[in-house]
Design a protein around this motif. Structure first.
Motif, PDB file in Angstrom:
ATOM      1  N   SER A 172      -6.243   0.707  29.785  1.00  0.00           N
ATOM      2  CA  SER A 172      -5.909   1.770  28.829  1.00  0.00           C
ATOM      3  C   SER A 172      -6.558   1.524  27.474  1.00  0.00           C
ATOM      4  O   SER A 172      -6.936   2.471  26.771  1.00  0.00           O
ATOM      5  CB  SER A 172      -4.386   1.854  28.683  1.00  0.00           C
ATOM      6  N   GLY A 173      -6.713   0.248  27.124  1.00  0.00           N
ATOM      7  CA  GLY A 173      -7.337  -0.090  25.841  1.00  0.00           C
ATOM      8  C   GLY A 173      -8.854  -0.042  25.854  1.00  0.00           C
ATOM      9  O   GLY A 173      -9.493  -0.367  24.855  1.00  0.00           O
ATOM     10  N   GLY A 174      -9.450   0.329  26.990  1.00  0.00           N
ATOM     11  CA  GLY A 174     -10.893   0.493  27.059  1.00  0.00           C
ATOM     12  C   GLY A 174     -11.668  -0.750  27.406  1.00  0.00           C
ATOM     13  O   GLY A 174     -12.895  -0.791  27.203  1.00  0.00           O
ATOM     14  N   LEU A 175     -11.001  -1.766  27.970  1.00  0.00           N
ATOM     15  CA  LEU A 175     -11.674  -3.020  28.280  1.00  0.00           C
ATOM     16  C   LEU A 175     -12.342  -3.022  29.648  1.00  0.00           C
ATOM     17  O   LEU A 175     -13.058  -3.963  29.977  1.00  0.00           O
ATOM     18  CB  LEU A 175     -10.682  -4.186  28.198  1.00  0.00           C
ATOM     19  N   GLY A 176     -12.113  -1.977  30.440  1.00  0.00           N
ATOM     20  CA  GLY A 176     -12.758  -1.925  31.739  1.00  0.00           C
ATOM     21  C   GLY A 176     -12.025  -0.986  32.681  1.00  0.00           C
ATOM     22  O   GLY A 176     -11.132  -0.234  32.273  1.00  0.00           O
ATOM     23  N   ILE A 177     -12.406  -1.035  33.959  1.00  0.00           N
ATOM     24  CA  ILE A 177     -11.797  -0.217  34.995  1.00  0.00           C
ATOM     25  C   ILE A 177     -11.199  -1.127  36.055  1.00  0.00           C
ATOM     26  O   ILE A 177     -11.436  -2.342  36.049  1.00  0.00           O
ATOM     27  CB  ILE A 177     -12.846   0.713  35.655  1.00  0.00           C
TER      28      ILE A 177
END
Length: 304
Positions: free
Chosen positions: A232-237
């Motif tokens: 959710s914080g944009g660090l990956g999938i």
């Protein structure tokens, strides 16, 4: 030493009369007297001084009376506990649950089971399939609910409960948000968050390798909530099962080319007899109306 001998002894202690003690114990006076004599032979001394008007305890009888009362009380307690256990009034049950299974899938089952079997205290034990299998074999848990990317060993009886599809999770605003579904070949170069407890981790990695997809492993964790928060914080999938509890801010899409499914099953040791509590739980699980996959439902509606 027979437990009936102890019960007769305590009845004589209470009534101070062999005839009344026999009536209390529902035996004849001669039969009770013989039992007391056998008990005296067993302990090696007289327990009563027998007098017409009043029978009273010897010093040995006084000494042993509390011990005999304790034995009878403990045996009575054992019988009462066993009765409550067998009647499901005070029973404990340990259920192993694979840690990657979403809790919302089981809320209805547990609510219904608690309503029907309020005397059973249920403890959920989380773990990966390997550890749950060991706990199941050793008897430390009664049943397990889990999935496996391979077949379960023959030593287990397996009852499939439901299927769920793997989806791809990514943050809001990700380039894949425009897709209705995501092919594995589209993931090349993405930062990937590895779910260490995922039983399909190696299988999913193999699918990526077969399609020439290279993922950059940025973080790894055993904690599902940590992984989802990092996504959710944009660090990956990451890949997650369809029915996992998804935190706000997380987007998911079905995985295709190929689709990846897992089958969640009820697993018990083959041939092992169930306790009454375990039997009640197994029956509830098998009778529960497990909802179909939302993706399967959507496919069926489209086909109709």
């Amino acid at each position: 030493m027979d437990i009936h001998h102890i019960r007769y002894f305590l009845a004589v202690c209470e009534t101070r009369n062999f005839t009344r003690a026999g009536e209390k114990c529902n035996v004849t006076q001669p039969a009770l007297s013989r039992a007391i004599q056998q008990l005296e032979e067993e302990v090696g001394g007289l327990l009563f001084r027998r007098e017409r008007s009043l029978t009273h305890l010897t010093d040995l009888g006084v000494l042993l009376r509390p011990r005999f009362q304790q034995i009878l009380d403990e045996l009575t307690g054992v019988r009462q506990e066993a009765s409550r256990f067998l009647c499901l009034e005070n029973a404990n049950l340990k259920v192993g649950v694979m840690c990657t299974i979403g809790p919302r899938r089981f809320t209805g089952l547990l609510t219904d089971f608690n309503r029907r079997q309020q005397g059973i205290q249920l403890q959920l034990v989380e773990g990966v399939p390997a550890s749950l299998s060991q706990l199941l074999e050793s008897g430390e848990i009664d049943v397990a609910i889990m999935a496996s990317s391979d077949s379960f060993p023959d030593r287990f009886d397996v009852t499939p409960l439901y299927r769920e599809r793997f989806v791809l999770a990514f943050p809001n605003g990700h380039r894949l948000a425009r897709n209705d579904n995501v092919a594995i070949s589209e993931l090349d170069g993405e930062n990937y968050l590895r779910r260490l407890n995922c039983e399909y981790r190696d299988h999913l990695a193999g699918l990526c390798t077969d399609r020439g997809v290279k993922l950059r492993i940025s973080y790894a964790s055993e904690r599902e909530d940590w992984i989802q928060n990092m996504v959710s914080g944009g660090l990956g999938i990451c890949f997650i099962p369809e029915f996992s509890a998804v935190i706000p801010g997380l987007q998911v899409r079905p995985v295709i080319d190929p689709e990846v499914w897992r089958e969640v099953s009820l697993v018990v040791v083959a041939g092992r007899r169930f306790s009454p509590a375990a039997s009640a739980f197994v029956n509830s699980v098998k009778a529960h109306g497990w909802p179909e996959s939302a993706i399967v439902q959507a496919i069926q509606k489209t086909a109709a």
